[in-house]
Design a protein around this motif. Structure first.
Motif, PDB file in Angstrom:
ATOM      1  N   ARG A  87      -1.361 -10.089 -11.616  1.00 58.49           N
ATOM      2  CA  ARG A  87      -2.596 -10.063 -12.548  1.00 58.49           C
ATOM      3  C   ARG A  87      -3.711  -8.917 -12.214  1.00 58.49           C
ATOM      4  NH1 ARG A  87      -3.993 -16.463 -13.676  1.00 58.49           N
ATOM      5  NH2 ARG A  87      -2.197 -16.982 -14.531  1.00 58.49           N
ATOM      6  N   LYS A  88      -3.962  -8.478 -11.132  1.00 56.80           N
ATOM      7  CA  LYS A  88      -4.964  -7.323 -10.795  1.00 56.80           C
ATOM      8  C   LYS A  88      -4.045  -6.222 -10.662  1.00 56.80           C
ATOM      9  CE  LYS A  88      -8.047 -10.699  -8.388  1.00 56.80           C
ATOM     10  NZ  LYS A  88      -9.039 -10.874  -7.256  1.00 56.80           N
ATOM     11  N   LYS A  89      -4.043  -5.606 -11.749  1.00 53.85           N
ATOM     12  CA  LYS A  89      -3.255  -4.247 -11.982  1.00 53.85           C
ATOM     13  C   LYS A  89      -3.997  -2.962 -11.360  1.00 53.85           C
ATOM     14  CE  LYS A  89       0.237  -6.307 -14.188  1.00 53.85           C
ATOM     15  NZ  LYS A  89       1.588  -6.280 -13.617  1.00 53.85           N
ATOM     16  N   HIS A  90      -5.131  -3.368 -11.442  1.00 57.78           N
ATOM     17  CA  HIS A  90      -6.346  -2.327 -10.893  1.00 57.78           C
ATOM     18  C   HIS A  90      -6.867  -2.673  -9.785  1.00 57.78           C
ATOM     19  CE1 HIS A  90      -5.692  -0.532 -14.977  1.00 57.78           C
ATOM     20  NE2 HIS A  90      -6.001  -1.578 -15.219  1.00 57.78           N
ATOM     21  N   SER A  91      -6.237  -3.495  -8.645  1.00 56.57           N
ATOM     22  CA  SER A  91      -6.624  -3.556  -7.497  1.00 56.57           C
ATOM     23  C   SER A  91      -6.492  -2.452  -6.455  1.00 56.57           C
ATOM     24  CB  SER A  91      -5.771  -4.647  -6.927  1.00 56.57           C
ATOM     25  OG  SER A  91      -4.521  -4.438  -6.456  1.00 56.57           O
ATOM     26  N   SER A  92      -7.362  -2.447  -5.611  1.00 57.25           N
ATOM     27  CA  SER A  92      -7.176  -1.156  -4.588  1.00 57.25           C
ATOM     28  C   SER A  92      -5.980  -0.993  -3.985  1.00 57.25           C
ATOM     29  CB  SER A  92      -8.365  -1.292  -3.483  1.00 57.25           C
ATOM     30  OG  SER A  92      -8.366  -2.637  -2.861  1.00 57.25           O
ATOM     31  N   ILE A  93      -5.091  -2.271  -3.471  1.00 58.01           N
ATOM     32  CA  ILE A  93      -4.010  -2.232  -2.935  1.00 58.01           C
ATOM     33  C   ILE A  93      -3.025  -1.743  -3.887  1.00 58.01           C
ATOM     34  CG2 ILE A  93      -2.215  -3.896  -2.277  1.00 58.01           C
ATOM     35  CD1 ILE A  93      -4.159  -5.644  -1.003  1.00 58.01           C
ATOM     36  N   ARG A  94      -2.949  -1.960  -5.047  1.00 58.30           N
ATOM     37  CA  ARG A  94      -1.887  -1.525  -6.080  1.00 58.30           C
ATOM     38  C   ARG A  94      -2.035  -0.240  -6.485  1.00 58.30           C
ATOM     39  NH1 ARG A  94       1.397  -4.665  -9.172  1.00 58.30           N
ATOM     40  NH2 ARG A  94       2.516  -3.585 -10.715  1.00 58.30           N
ATOM     41  N   ILE A  95      -3.277   0.382  -6.619  1.00 51.39           N
ATOM     42  CA  ILE A  95      -3.674   1.565  -7.026  1.00 51.39           C
ATOM     43  C   ILE A  95      -3.137   2.563  -5.603  1.00 51.39           C
ATOM     44  CG2 ILE A  95      -5.591   3.524  -7.637  1.00 51.39           C
ATOM     45  CD1 ILE A  95      -6.684   1.314  -9.194  1.00 51.39           C
ATOM     46  N   ALA A  96      -3.410   2.375  -4.371  1.00 50.00           N
ATOM     47  CA  ALA A  96      -3.288   2.799  -3.487  1.00 50.00           C
ATOM     48  C   ALA A  96      -1.830   3.168  -3.327  1.00 50.00           C
ATOM     49  CB  ALA A  96      -3.707   2.255  -1.985  1.00 50.00           C
ATOM     50  N   ALA A  97      -1.014   1.977  -3.470  1.00 49.30           N
ATOM     51  CA  ALA A  97       0.649   1.872  -3.623  1.00 49.30           C
ATOM     52  C   ALA A  97       0.911   3.065  -4.427  1.00 49.30           C
ATOM     53  CB  ALA A  97       1.126   0.608  -3.714  1.00 49.30           C
ATOM     54  N   LYS A  98       0.463   3.015  -5.836  1.00 48.49           N
ATOM     55  CA  LYS A  98       0.858   3.935  -6.603  1.00 48.49           C
ATOM     56  C   LYS A  98       0.703   5.310  -6.133  1.00 48.49           C
ATOM     57  CE  LYS A  98       0.348   1.023 -10.732  1.00 48.49           C
ATOM     58  NZ  LYS A  98      -0.465   0.799 -12.237  1.00 48.49           N
ATOM     59  N   LEU A  99      -0.230   5.673  -5.563  1.00 44.73           N
ATOM     60  CA  LEU A  99      -0.555   7.048  -4.985  1.00 44.73           C
ATOM     61  C   LEU A  99       0.587   7.461  -3.994  1.00 44.73           C
ATOM     62  CD1 LEU A  99      -4.403   6.902  -4.094  1.00 44.73           C
ATOM     63  CD2 LEU A  99      -3.224   7.934  -6.279  1.00 44.73           C
ATOM     64  N   VAL A 100       1.258   6.419  -3.305  1.00 47.30           N
ATOM     65  CA  VAL A 100       2.262   6.780  -2.438  1.00 47.30           C
ATOM     66  C   VAL A 100       3.597   7.001  -3.284  1.00 47.30           C
ATOM     67  CG1 VAL A 100       3.891   5.727  -0.494  1.00 47.30           C
ATOM     68  CG2 VAL A 100       1.276   5.633  -0.665  1.00 47.30           C
ATOM     69  N   ARG A 101       3.744   6.030  -4.228  1.00 38.80           N
ATOM     70  CA  ARG A 101       4.970   6.167  -5.050  1.00 38.80           C
ATOM     71  C   ARG A 101       4.901   7.453  -5.890  1.00 38.80           C
ATOM     72  NH1 ARG A 101       4.862   2.557 -10.397  1.00 38.80           N
ATOM     73  NH2 ARG A 101       3.300   4.223 -10.859  1.00 38.80           N
ATOM     74  N   ASP A 102       4.134   7.903  -6.414  1.00 39.91           N
ATOM     75  CA  ASP A 102       3.907   9.172  -6.853  1.00 39.91           C
ATOM     76  C   ASP A 102       3.971  10.460  -6.341  1.00 39.91           C
ATOM     77  OD1 ASP A 102       4.151   7.215  -9.333  1.00 39.91           O
ATOM     78  OD2 ASP A 102       2.008   7.499  -9.675  1.00 39.91           O
TER      79      ASP A 102
END
Length: 350
Positions: A87-102
């Protein structure tokens, strides 16, 4: 320059510990950091250090190597992991993981909800080819040598023999590349040293490891994790997590007991003064902050998970672990070695 994404909202003392630890890492390690979280809180912490520098009390502020990425949501320690991650698509954990993925950062460091960090890393960043189950590793202090790597310590409660083989490969590489051990000795955690001891999982894993080219020395018991007789201890995540939590509890108990006994009388107080350097070194060897964090081995990027109570020193050292992981090209080595095992069609593997 390597960039490390920091979940600035994860720890018990966030974002103060994360910001100060990141600043120390920028100064000491020559890395760039991306602080992910509520930008106004992060900026306020950075401004404190900037003002301190103006007063001559700090040397860490280097704005060119520090970025802020806003993340309005936070996954707390009490959040149900699966629900929060979904549910928390804009959490600090998820956004940080996206930075690594991208590819905008090479590693993620977080002192947040361990389950959420692991699940997000697996879902967003993904696993390496031939890695079925990424494993969480940590380094335990020993009587001799730089420390024993134990994995898995919580990522996989239920495992198959092939998973323990993967853990042995990844743990051996981590011990060699990051800890600096030549030809790491691998032990399988069981209830006895004999090959016939253990449950079905350890018995089958024993056969697999014994037939491999790894430096496998056989079964080990819990007490062997601290003697330095082995460099890597392999187990399922349930067993490893229990062993780790018991170890943390024993370490804390020893420190409290020593502190109590040293204050018990004038004689012990005088002795404490004389032996203070030894006790200081003793505490340092048991301090989790010295070891940084626990890397999640087997994902495409790098994720290092820290203790929730992490100090700035622990955050700084976790960033150092992430940096060394990248510089040592751990993922390339893991992918190559596990790929070779699959290609060879090892008996019982996969």
């Amino acid at each position: 320059m390597l960039k490390i994404a920091i979940d600035a909202m994860g720890g018990d003392f966030a974002p103060a510990s994360e910001v100060e630890g990141a600043l120390e890492a920028v100064h000491d390690l020559g890395v760039g950091v991306v602080l992910v979280g509520r930008s106004e809180l992060i900026q306020a912490e950075l401004d404190k250090h900037r003002r301190s520098r103006a007063l001559g009390r700090a040397k860490y502020w280097r704005s060119s190597n520090i970025e802020i990425v806003d993340a309005p949501e936070v996954i707390t320690m009490s959040d149900p992991v699966a629900v929060a991650v979904r549910r928390k698509k804009h959490s600090s954990i998820r956004i940080a993981a996206k930075l690594v993925r991208d590819g905008q950062a090479q590693a993620l460091v977080s002192a947040g909800n361990t389950g959420a960090v692991m699940m997000t890393s697996k879902l967003v960043i993904g696993a390496l080819p031939n890695v079925d189950r990424p494993a969480l590793a940590t380094v335990l202090p020993t009587l001799a040598g730089p420390g024993t790597v134990i994995l898995d310590v919580g990522a996989n409660a239920e495992c198959k023999p092939a998973h323990l083989y993967d853990f042995a490969v990844m743990g051996s590489l981590y011990s060699s590349v990051i800890v600096g051990v030549r030809s790491p000795r691998i032990g399988l955690l069981s209830i006895g040293e004999e090959e016939v001891k253990g449950n079905d999982l350890t018995k089958e894993a024993f056969k697999l490891l014994k037939s491999s080219s790894l430096n496998f020395v056989g079964n080990v018991e819990g007490r062997d994790m601290y003697t330095g007789q082995v460099d890597v201890v392999v187990c399922d995540g349930f067993t490893g997590n229990v062993a780790l939590k018991v170890s943390e509890g024993v370490f804390e108990f020893i420190m409290l007991l020593l502190k109590h006994e040293l204050k018990a009388s004038l004689q012990t107080k005088a002795g404490a003064v004389l032996t203070r350097p030894a006790f200081r070194q003793f505490k340092k060897r048991l301090d989790y902050a010295e070891y940084g964090g626990a890397p999640l081995l087997g994902i495409r990027g790098v994720t290092v998970i820290c203790h929730g109570r992490s100090s700035p020193k622990a955050i700084r050292n976790a960033i150092a672990v992430a940096r060394n992981y990248c510089v040592g090209e751990m993922n390339v080595k893991i992918e190559n070695q596990l790929g070779a095992a699959v290609a060879a069609g090892r008996d019982g593997y996969r």
